[in-house]
Design a protein around this motif. Structure first.
Motif, mmCIF file in Angstrom:
data_model
loop_
_atom_site.group_PDB
_atom_site.id
_atom_site.type_symbol
_atom_site.label_atom_id
_atom_site.label_comp_id
_atom_site.label_asym_id
_atom_site.label_seq_id
_atom_site.Cartn_x
_atom_site.Cartn_y
_atom_site.Cartn_z
ATOM 1 N N ASP A 82 0.579 0.067 6.006
ATOM 2 C CA ASP A 82 -0.280 -1.119 5.886
ATOM 3 C C ASP A 82 -1.134 -1.055 4.623
ATOM 4 O O ASP A 82 -1.291 -2.053 3.911
ATOM 5 C CB ASP A 82 -1.185 -1.259 7.115
ATOM 6 C CG ASP A 82 -0.422 -1.638 8.381
ATOM 7 O OD1 ASP A 82 0.753 -2.052 8.296
ATOM 8 O OD2 ASP A 82 -1.020 -1.508 9.475
ATOM 9 N N ALA A 83 -1.686 0.114 4.330
ATOM 10 C CA ALA A 83 -2.483 0.281 3.110
ATOM 11 C C ALA A 83 -1.613 0.032 1.882
ATOM 12 O O ALA A 83 -2.044 -0.634 0.922
ATOM 13 C CB ALA A 83 -3.102 1.683 3.056
ATOM 14 N N GLN A 84 -0.392 0.541 1.908
ATOM 15 C CA GLN A 84 0.527 0.321 0.796
ATOM 16 C C GLN A 84 0.817 -1.174 0.617
ATOM 17 O O GLN A 84 0.846 -1.668 -0.511
ATOM 18 C CB GLN A 84 1.826 1.079 1.049
ATOM 19 C CG GLN A 84 2.883 0.850 -0.020
ATOM 20 C CD GLN A 84 4.112 1.670 0.239
ATOM 21 O OE1 GLN A 84 4.061 2.885 0.137
ATOM 22 N NE2 GLN A 84 5.213 1.018 0.579
ATOM 23 N N ALA A 85 1.007 -1.893 1.711
ATOM 24 C CA ALA A 85 1.296 -3.328 1.620
ATOM 25 C C ALA A 85 0.135 -4.091 0.993
ATOM 26 O O ALA A 85 0.337 -4.934 0.111
ATOM 27 C CB ALA A 85 1.622 -3.885 3.006
ATOM 28 N N VAL A 86 -1.081 -3.783 1.419
ATOM 29 C CA VAL A 86 -2.247 -4.486 0.865
ATOM 30 C C VAL A 86 -2.456 -4.094 -0.593
ATOM 31 O O VAL A 86 -2.713 -4.957 -1.442
ATOM 32 C CB VAL A 86 -3.505 -4.220 1.720
ATOM 33 C CG1 VAL A 86 -4.751 -4.788 1.058
ATOM 34 C CG2 VAL A 86 -3.327 -4.832 3.118
ATOM 35 N N LEU A 87 -2.341 -2.811 -0.914
ATOM 36 C CA LEU A 87 -2.484 -2.389 -2.311
ATOM 37 C C LEU A 87 -1.388 -2.998 -3.185
ATOM 38 O O LEU A 87 -1.644 -3.362 -4.340
ATOM 39 C CB LEU A 87 -2.465 -0.866 -2.424
ATOM 40 C CG LEU A 87 -3.758 -0.157 -2.047
ATOM 41 C CD1 LEU A 87 -3.541 1.354 -1.974
ATOM 42 C CD2 LEU A 87 -4.873 -0.497 -3.022
ATOM 43 N N SER A 88 -0.189 -3.132 -2.655
ATOM 44 C CA SER A 88 0.898 -3.754 -3.419
ATOM 45 C C SER A 88 0.600 -5.217 -3.697
ATOM 46 O O SER A 88 0.852 -5.713 -4.805
ATOM 47 C CB SER A 88 2.226 -3.616 -2.662
ATOM 48 O OG SER A 88 2.604 -2.261 -2.571
ATOM 49 N N ALA A 89 0.065 -5.922 -2.698
ATOM 50 C CA ALA A 89 -0.315 -7.324 -2.911
ATOM 51 C C ALA A 89 -1.402 -7.422 -3.975
ATOM 52 O O ALA A 89 -1.344 -8.283 -4.871
ATOM 53 C CB ALA A 89 -0.784 -7.953 -1.602
ATOM 54 N N LEU A 90 -2.379 -6.540 -3.912
ATOM 55 C CA LEU A 90 -3.424 -6.517 -4.939
ATOM 56 C C LEU A 90 -2.836 -6.210 -6.307
ATOM 57 O O LEU A 90 -3.251 -6.791 -7.319
ATOM 58 C CB LEU A 90 -4.494 -5.487 -4.582
ATOM 59 C CG LEU A 90 -5.525 -5.921 -3.555
ATOM 60 C CD1 LEU A 90 -6.288 -4.717 -3.019
ATOM 61 C CD2 LEU A 90 -6.477 -6.940 -4.155
#
Length: 187
Positions: free
Chosen positions: A113-121
């Motif tokens: 989940d952290a990776q997904a949000v950081l990727s979106a950012l």
């Protein structure tokens, strides 16, 4: 809970200042070849460093969230613990991803989940125009939109348009979310 960042330079990149102004538990230093590594204690700082590196471009970024052996050694090169192993797996995975960042942690679903949000950012940061960056840097430093407009020689409305086009509000909302998810990923 510490976070280990392992960052690998892509071919032909110049060196990063390795976070000279970043509060670290262990300062960034070269570990092998074109890689450098550091240990950070604050997940919000991890988000900031990741986005700085994404903006600069040319890096594969691995974030490891979890425990490290204590007391901390004098150098990240001799550190040990699950967060180091996670950071190694993350940078290896980052090399294969289009966004060039990955997160691995003690709690894999939260790391994903952290990776997904950081990727979106990361996508938001990579796609910003130079004009959007001008406005964001001024407003992000605490200036009002009116002050930013005066500095840039444009209208306040134009500053607002640049902030909107650069998705500044979305970034401000997602940064703390990414930090919370990193905390969860660390266990």
């Amino acid at each position: 809970m510490p976070y280990v960042l392992t960052v690998d330079r892509q071919a032909g990149r110049q060196g990063w200042d390795r976070g000279a102004d970043v509060p670290t538990a262990l300062p960034f230093e070269r570990t092998a070849g074109d890689e450098f590594q550091g240990v950070l204690a604050d997940p919000a700082v991890v988000v900031d460093v990741v986005l700085r590196l994404v903006r600069e471009g040319g890096w594969s970024i691995g974030v490891g969230a979890g425990a490290v052996q204590t007391p901390l050694p004098h150098s990240p090169r001799v550190g040990a613990g699950p967060a180091y192993l996670c950071a190694r797996r993350a940078v290896d995975a980052a090399r294969q991803r289009s966004v060039r960042l990955a997160v691995r942690g003690a709690v894999p679903p939260d790391a994903a989940d952290a990776q997904a949000v950081l990727s979106a950012l990361a996508v938001v940061v990579q796609r910003r125009s130079a004009q959007a960056w001008e406005a964001i840097e001024l407003v992000g430093a605490g200036r009002t939109q009116a002050d930013a407009a005066a500095s840039l020689g444009i209208s306040r409305q134009a500053v607002g348009q640049r902030l909107a086009a650069g998705l500044w509000e979305l970034e401000r909302e997602l940064r703390p979310t990414a930090a919370r998810l990193l905390t969860r990923a660390a266990g």
